[in-house]
Write a protein that holds these residues in place. Structure first.
Motif, PDB file in Angstrom:
ATOM      1  N   PRO A 252      41.473   0.393  42.478  1.00 29.67           N
ATOM      2  CA  PRO A 252      41.538   1.753  43.027  1.00 29.67           C
ATOM      3  C   PRO A 252      42.071   1.750  44.453  1.00 29.67           C
ATOM      4  O   PRO A 252      42.036   0.728  45.150  1.00 29.67           O
ATOM      5  N   GLU A 253      42.578   2.883  44.879  1.00 33.13           N
ATOM      6  CA  GLU A 253      43.024   3.071  46.253  1.00 33.13           C
ATOM      7  C   GLU A 253      42.475   4.387  46.777  1.00 33.13           C
ATOM      8  O   GLU A 253      41.971   5.212  46.027  1.00 33.13           O
ATOM      9  N   GLN A 254      42.555   4.575  48.089  1.00 31.04           N
ATOM     10  CA  GLN A 254      42.112   5.821  48.703  1.00 31.04           C
ATOM     11  C   GLN A 254      43.196   6.875  48.535  1.00 31.04           C
ATOM     12  O   GLN A 254      44.360   6.651  48.887  1.00 31.04           O
TER      13      GLN A 254
ATOM     14  N   THR B 133      39.160   9.679  48.535  1.00 34.38           N
ATOM     15  CA  THR B 133      38.305   9.232  47.446  1.00 34.38           C
ATOM     16  C   THR B 133      39.001   8.085  46.719  1.00 34.38           C
ATOM     17  O   THR B 133      40.229   7.941  46.784  1.00 34.38           O
ATOM     18  N   ASN B 134      38.219   7.286  46.013  1.00 33.18           N
ATOM     19  CA  ASN B 134      38.777   6.160  45.265  1.00 33.18           C
ATOM     20  C   ASN B 134      39.321   6.616  43.918  1.00 33.18           C
ATOM     21  O   ASN B 134      38.651   7.357  43.190  1.00 33.18           O
TER      22      ASN B 134
ATOM     23  N   GLN C 117      42.537   5.370  40.703  1.00 28.59           N
ATOM     24  CA  GLN C 117      43.629   4.500  40.275  1.00 28.59           C
ATOM     25  C   GLN C 117      44.890   5.339  40.099  1.00 28.59           C
ATOM     26  O   GLN C 117      44.962   6.167  39.199  1.00 28.59           O
TER      27      GLN C 117
END
Length: 354
Positions: free
Chosen positions: A51-53, A63-64, A66
């Motif tokens: 995941p990324e921000q 928020t996290n 994908q």
């Protein structure tokens, strides 16, 4: 005792396996038209990528998720989101992420003319096109499941903050009267919507007919209004005819610009008794509904734009994270009940908002 702990362990393991990961995608709708729409989608995915921000900037937390993950194969309820004046799709990213964890597809759009990066005068003065933006987005998602998954056509809702609250009430069947609004502004001159009447074109004669036209989208089965503005321009007769459940949430620590008593209170009082619910959100200001601020940024904002640091202030002892959790619990319970939706096992967890 051993049997109890064994059963609990099985439940916890299953919950971890079944928990919904959140996918995220951005795209442009109607890119060749004179009103292109930048949209953001959050949706359940079974992918296990990194995941990324998303939605983060110098002021606000993201928020996290994908990015561009593959959507799930099942049908999901859909929640459409509308931001306030001068806002953008990031403002309710905390809600979008948590609803996606519950199994919802969530879709937000930047409304041209009234969004952070587009204050173009002509677009801003076409206020009636705001609800149409969500209608177009909804139609597109129904016919392109590869974007965020298959939408359950019987489980579609909309939520909006501030001017976004006005937008979703339009979709529910509220009819806006320019004459009523301008007359009310002579009495309530401090209301934010009245101060924006030139910017939004609500004082222009040519706005009268399109704003009076119905924008009802019968595909939408429930709406959530978050500390809305411009409510007093809706005719009480049209609000009394709304036929879907409406959750009205007002800030307990309200403001002169958007006083809950005059705006959210007026909306609630005019709705059918059997379809309405009102919640005064403890500790919330008008800006508490927006995403969480990073530590120390209020002073940074004040130094650059005196007075704008208010976007990071809440109204009591509760943190914004606690207010968001309170909001999420109420909103998710309302939507799950009204849409007759039971989140799959493991997707009902109340995850962190950041």
């Amino acid at each position: 005792m051993f049997r109890y702990f064994s059963a609990l362990l099985i439940v916890l393991l299953f919950s971890q396996l079944a928990s919904a990961e959140v996918g995220f995608r951005q795209f442009r709708l109607n890119s060749e038209s004179e009103r292109p729409l930048d949209a953001a989608l959050w949706y359940p995915t079974s992918d296990k990528g990194k995941p990324e921000q998303v939605g983060e900037n110098i002021v606000f937390l993201g928020t996290n998720a994908q990015r561009d993950a593959k959507p799930g194969a099942q049908k999901h309820p859909l929640l459409l989101i509308s931001h306030g004046y001068g806002g953008n799709w990031r403002n309710l990213n905390w809600l979008a992420s948590q609803m996606a964890q519950q199994g919802y597809i969530v879709a937000a759009v930047d409304h041209p003319g009234t969004t952070t990066l587009n204050k173009e005068k002509r677009a801003a003065q076409q206020l009636w096109r705001r609800p149409d933006d969500l209608t177009l987005l909804l139609s597109h998602l129904l016919k392109t499941p590869e974007l965020a998954g298959y939408v359950d056509p019987e489980r579609i809702a909309a939520a909006g903050h501030s001017l976004g609250g006005w937008t979703v009430i339009e979709l529910a069947g509220g009819l806006f009267s320019v004459d009523r609004f301008l007359q009310d502004c002579q009495t309530h001159v401090t209301l934010g919507g009245c101060k924006l009447k030139h910017v939004l074109g609500t004082d222009k004669p040519e706005s009268k007919a399109p704003l009076a036209a119905s924008q009802r989208d019968t595909r939408i089965k429930a709406v959530v209004s978050l500390d809305l503005g411009l409510a007093r321009g809706f005719t009480p007769e049209s609000l009394a005819q709304i036929s879907i459940p409406v959750l009205v949430m007002g800030a307990q620590a309200d403001s002169d610009d958007v006083p809950a008593r005059l705006e959210s209170g007026y909306l609630f009082d005019s709705l059918p008794q059997n379809l309405r619910r009102y919640v005064s959100v403890t500790g919330a200001t008008h800006f508490s509904f927006m995403q969480m601020c990073k530590p120390g940024v209020e002073a940074l904002i004040e130094a650059q734009d005196p007075g704008d640091g208010i976007v990071c202030r809440d109204g009591g002892s509760l943190t914004r994270e606690a207010i968001h959790q309170q909001l999420f619990t109420t909103i998710s319970q309302f939507l799950n009940q009204t849409l007759n939706y039971q989140p799959p096992h493991g997707e009902s967890r109340q995850g962190s908002s950041h």
